[in-house]
Design a protein around this motif. Structure first.
Motif, PDB file in Angstrom:
ATOM      1  N   PHE A   1       0.813  -1.216   0.000  1.00 18.70           N
ATOM      2  CA  PHE A   1       0.000   0.000   0.000  1.00 18.70           C
ATOM      3  C   PHE A   1       0.845   1.265   0.000  1.00 18.70           C
ATOM      4  CE2 PHE A   1       0.826  -0.628   4.513  1.00 18.70           C
ATOM      5  CZ  PHE A   1       0.993   0.657   4.995  1.00 18.70           C
ATOM      6  N   MET A   2       2.118   1.174   0.417  1.00 18.50           N
ATOM      7  CA  MET A   2       2.996   2.344   0.402  1.00 18.50           C
ATOM      8  C   MET A   2       3.272   2.822  -1.021  1.00 18.50           C
ATOM      9  SD  MET A   2       5.743   1.428   3.367  1.00 18.50           S
ATOM     10  CE  MET A   2       6.800   2.784   2.891  1.00 18.50           C
TER      11      MET A   2
ATOM     12  N   ASP B   1       6.968  11.663  -0.461  1.00 22.13           N
ATOM     13  CA  ASP B   1       6.421  12.609   0.523  1.00 22.13           C
ATOM     14  C   ASP B   1       5.421  11.887   1.431  1.00 22.13           C
ATOM     15  OD1 ASP B   1       5.596  14.709   2.028  1.00 22.13           O
ATOM     16  OD2 ASP B   1       4.586  15.805   0.411  1.00 22.13           O
ATOM     17  N   PRO B   2       5.910  11.177   2.426  1.00 22.48           N
ATOM     18  CA  PRO B   2       5.007  10.443   3.321  1.00 22.48           C
ATOM     19  C   PRO B   2       4.123  11.345   4.171  1.00 22.48           C
ATOM     20  CG  PRO B   2       7.277  10.316   4.099  1.00 22.48           C
ATOM     21  CD  PRO B   2       7.334  10.949   2.747  1.00 22.48           C
ATOM     22  N   THR B   3       4.408  12.658   4.201  1.00 26.26           N
ATOM     23  CA  THR B   3       3.576  13.594   4.966  1.00 26.26           C
ATOM     24  C   THR B   3       2.429  14.164   4.129  1.00 26.26           C
ATOM     25  OG1 THR B   3       4.898  15.539   4.388  1.00 26.26           O
ATOM     26  CG2 THR B   3       5.615  14.254   6.295  1.00 26.26           C
ATOM     27  N   SER B   4       2.329  13.799   2.864  1.00 26.14           N
ATOM     28  CA  SER B   4       1.317  14.378   1.983  1.00 26.14           C
ATOM     29  C   SER B   4      -0.094  14.040   2.453  1.00 26.14           C
ATOM     30  CB  SER B   4       1.508  13.856   0.551  1.00 26.14           C
ATOM     31  OG  SER B   4       0.417  14.214  -0.273  1.00 26.14           O
ATOM     32  N   ARG B   5      -1.007  14.988   2.293  1.00 28.41           N
ATOM     33  CA  ARG B   5      -2.410  14.742   2.635  1.00 28.41           C
ATOM     34  C   ARG B   5      -3.072  13.792   1.638  1.00 28.41           C
ATOM     35  NH1 ARG B   5      -6.357  17.840  -0.051  1.00 28.41           N
ATOM     36  NH2 ARG B   5      -7.665  17.514   1.776  1.00 28.41           N
ATOM     37  N   TYR B   6      -2.369  13.479   0.542  1.00 28.04           N
ATOM     38  CA  TYR B   6      -2.931  12.582  -0.468  1.00 28.04           C
ATOM     39  C   TYR B   6      -2.412  11.155  -0.333  1.00 28.04           C
ATOM     40  CZ  TYR B   6      -4.376  16.968  -2.556  1.00 28.04           C
ATOM     41  OH  TYR B   6      -4.934  18.204  -2.777  1.00 28.04           O
ATOM     42  N   SER B   7      -1.869  10.807   0.814  1.00 30.06           N
ATOM     43  CA  SER B   7      -1.392   9.439   1.026  1.00 30.06           C
ATOM     44  C   SER B   7      -2.575   8.490   1.229  1.00 30.06           C
ATOM     45  CB  SER B   7      -0.475   9.378   2.253  1.00 30.06           C
ATOM     46  OG  SER B   7      -1.245   9.536   3.445  1.00 30.06           O
ATOM     47  N   TYR B   8      -2.314   7.216   1.022  1.00 23.86           N
ATOM     48  CA  TYR B   8      -3.350   6.207   1.208  1.00 23.86           C
ATOM     49  C   TYR B   8      -3.798   6.147   2.670  1.00 23.86           C
ATOM     50  CZ  TYR B   8      -5.628   1.638   1.374  1.00 23.86           C
ATOM     51  OH  TYR B   8      -6.521   0.620   1.578  1.00 23.86           O
ATOM     52  N   LEU B   9      -2.851   6.286   3.593  1.00 25.41           N
ATOM     53  CA  LEU B   9      -3.217   6.252   5.010  1.00 25.41           C
ATOM     54  C   LEU B   9      -4.108   7.434   5.378  1.00 25.41           C
ATOM     55  CD1 LEU B   9       0.050   5.043   6.805  1.00 25.41           C
ATOM     56  CD2 LEU B   9      -2.034   3.744   6.310  1.00 25.41           C
ATOM     57  N   ASN B  10      -3.851   8.599   4.806  1.00 26.94           N
ATOM     58  CA  ASN B  10      -4.726   9.735   5.093  1.00 26.94           C
ATOM     59  C   ASN B  10      -6.105   9.537   4.467  1.00 26.94           C
ATOM     60  OD1 ASN B  10      -5.134  12.376   6.314  1.00 26.94           O
ATOM     61  ND2 ASN B  10      -5.302  13.128   4.211  1.00 26.94           N
ATOM     62  N   TYR B  11      -6.135   8.891   3.305  1.00 27.36           N
ATOM     63  CA  TYR B  11      -7.434   8.544   2.700  1.00 27.36           C
ATOM     64  C   TYR B  11      -8.251   7.678   3.668  1.00 27.36           C
ATOM     65  CZ  TYR B  11     -10.468   5.327   0.098  1.00 27.36           C
ATOM     66  OH  TYR B  11     -11.509   4.532  -0.309  1.00 27.36           O
TER      67      TYR B  11
END
Length: 445
Positions: free
Chosen positions: A62-63, A71-81
Motif C-alpha cells: 500500500f505504500m 512525501d510520506p507527509t502528503s495529505r494525499y497518502s493512502y493512510l490519510n485517505y
C-alpha cells in the motif's frame, strides 16, 4: 485558427490522468507557484475497470500509493485517505500490506476529486510548437468544443492500450472475442457460453481463470486456459529481486548502451510477467476440490501459441502450435478472452512535433535520465514521459512504487532545483561495480 495570444501560459500540462499523472498532480498541489493543467478523456478516474474483481489485490504494498515514497507527509497518502474515510483502525486490524484493487481505485478517485487543474472529459487532440512553448488543442468530449492552451512543458501519462495478437487482429469487436481489459463488462455474456478459452499466462489471465473457476458450478461452462509461456509460473518476488524496482537500478540501467539494455531486459520477464503465489495457490486448491466431484472440465496447457482464429457456424475455431512438439491442433470454443497484455503506442496527437523528437532504430523515443524525450533545437519546451520508458529506464517503468520518484524527478527538473529529495542510495546491492572496488579500478587505470 483560434488565437492563443491572450491564453495563460502553464508551466506544465499533463496529458492523461492515470495513476502516474495523478500522482504528479498530487505532488504539484503544494506548489501553487507552478501553473498546471491535466486533461483526461474519461469522465472520471477509473483504473483498469474491466479487471476490478472484488478479491484481487495490488501486487505492490500500500505504500506504493500516489505520493508516499517521496512525501510520506502528503495529505494525499493512502493512510490519510483511510483516516478521512474513518477506516484507519479497520485497516490496522486487516494486517495486510497488499490492498484490494477496488479500494486503490476508490483512493485514486478520492485524490482526483480534490486536485486543482484536473479536467476530465477533455481529450488532447493536437500539440504544435509555438515559439518556446507548446500549443495544446483540447476537445471537450461532451460538447465537442475545442480549446487551445499554452505550456512550457508537457507530461505524457496516457498509459498503454490492449495488445491483440496478430492471429486475432480481425476479431476486435467480434461478439465472441474480447481482450481481458473488458472482462467485467462482458462477464455475464461470457458465462452464458458453453465453453470459454483464456489465452495468456500472466496475472490478468490467472485472475480471470480463478474468477470463472469459482463460478463455474453455477453456469456449467468448460474452461480452457492456454499460454505461450513455459509454464504457469509465479512472478519472482524475493526481497533482493525487488531491489531492481528502485532508483538505483534505473541509474545503472540508463547508463548502459542501448544494445546492452535490450539484452538485459529480454531476460527480466520473470520480475513482472508472472503470476502471484497466492493466485496460483487459489487456482490449484479450487481445481483439487472440483476434482473430487469430477466437475465441468478445465484444461490448462502451456508452451502453446495461438496461430489462427476463425469464426465458424457461430463458434470460434482456434489453431494452436505446441512449441515443444511443433505440432498444430484446433480448439473450438464459444468465447475467447485474450489476456495478452498491453503496449505503449506513440500518441498521434504529437504528430505536429514528432519531427523534432529523436528516436532509436525501432522508432522508440530517446528519453533522458530525467524522463524527457530528447529533441532538437526547434522545440523550446520539454516533453516528459510516464510509463513509456521501459526501453531506456528498465522494468520499473510500470511499477506503481516508482511513480512518485519519477514524478518528483520531473518536478525537480521543471523547477531547476530539488524541491523533493530523492535518495541516491536505496538498496543493499550494487548493480554496477561496488564503490569499494571502483576506486581500485580507477587507481589501476
Amino acid at each position: 485558427m483560434e488565437s492563443t495570444a491572450s491564453a495563460p501560459i502553464h508551466d506544465l500540462i499533463g496529458v492523461g490522468a492515470g495513476p502516474f499523472n495523478l500522482g504528479l498532480a498530487a505532488l504539484l498541489d503544494p506548489l501553487p507557484s507552478l501553473s498546471c493543467r491535466f486533461f483526461e478523456a474519461k469522465d472520471r478516474f477509473n483504473w483498469h475497470a474491466g479487471l476490478l474483481m472484488e478479491d484481487c489485490t495490488l501486487q505492490v504494498p500500500f505504500m506504493a500509493d500516489l505520493v508516499t515514497m517521496v512525501d510520506p507527509t502528503s495529505r494525499y497518502s493512502y493512510l490519510n485517505y483511510l483516516h478521512e474515510q474513518g477506516r484507519l483502525y479497520q485497516f490496522y486490524f486487516y494486517e495486510n500490506f497488499h490492498i484490494p484493487r477496488t479500494e486503490y481505485n476508490r483512493y485514486c478517485q478520492w485524490v482526483s476529486q480534490q486536485l486543482r487543474g484536473m479536467q476530465f472529459s477533455t481529450q488532447v487532440i493536437g500539440v504544435e510548437p509555438a515559439g518556446p512553448l507548446f500549443r495544446v488543442s483540447v476537445r471537450d468530449t461532451a460538447s465537442q468544443a475545442v480549446s487551445h492552451h499554452l505550456a512550457r512543458n508537457l507530461v505524457l501519462g496516457i498509459g498503454t492500450v490492449p495488445s491483440w495478437p496478430e492471429a486475432a487482429r480481425d476479431f476486435q469487436g467480434h461478439p465472441g472475442c474480447l481482450h481481458s481489459a473488458d472482462y467485467l463488462f462482458r462477464k455475464a455474456e461470457l458465462q452464458r457460453k458453453k465453453s470459454i478459452t483464456i489465452v495468456g499466462g500472466g496475472q490478468s489471465a490467472a485472475e480471470i481463470v480463478l474468477d470463472l473457476l469459482n463460478e463455474q458450478p453455477a453456469h456449467g461452462y468448460e474452461l480452457h486456459w492456454i499460454s505461450r509461456s513455459s509454464g504457469f509460473f509465479p512472478m519472482e518476488y524475493s526481497k533482493l529481486g525487488l531491489e531492481h524496482f528502485s532508483p538505483d537500478y534505473i541509474e545503472h540501467f540508463h547508463r548502459l548502451p542501448e544494445e546492452q539494455r535490450n539484452r538485459v531486459r529480454s531476460g527480466q520477464g520473470h520480475w513482472y510477467k508472472g503470476i502471484s503465489f497466492s493466485t496460483i495457490k487459489d487456482i490449484y486448491d479450487r481445481l483439487y476440490i472440483r476434482s473430487i466431484e469430477k466437475a465441468a472440465p478445465v484444461v490448462l496447457q502451456a508452451r502453446t501459441e495461438l496461430t489462427q482464429l476463425e469464426a465458424q457456424a457461430g463458434r470460434l475455431r482456434l489453431t494452436f502450435r505446441h512449441l515443444d512438439l511443433q505440432q498444430c491442433f484446433e480448439v473450438e470454443s464459444d468465447a475467447v478472452v485474450l489476456a495478452t497484455g498491453h503496449q505503449y503506442v506513440f500518441p498521434s496527437f504529437l504528430n505536429g512535433v514528432r519531427h523534432a523528437l529523436q528516436t532509436n532504430a525501432q522508432g522508440q523515443p530517446l528519453i533522458d535520465r530525467n524522463y524527457g524525450i530528447v529533441s532538437d533545437a526547434t522545440l523550446g519546451g520539454r516533453i516528459y514521459v510516464q510509463n513509456g520508458e521501459m526501453h531506456t529506464h528498465g522494468i520499473g517503468a510500470q511499477d506503481l512504487g516508482l511513480g512518485p520518484y519519477r514524478s518528483a524527478t520531473i518536478i525537480n527538473t521543471v523547477l531547476g532545483r530539488e524541491h523533493y529529495r530523492v535518495s541516491s542510495r536505496n538498496v543493499f546491492q550494487s548493480f554496477g561495480i561496488a564503490d569499494k572496488w571502483r576506486t581500485a579500478i580507477q587507481d589501476a587505470a
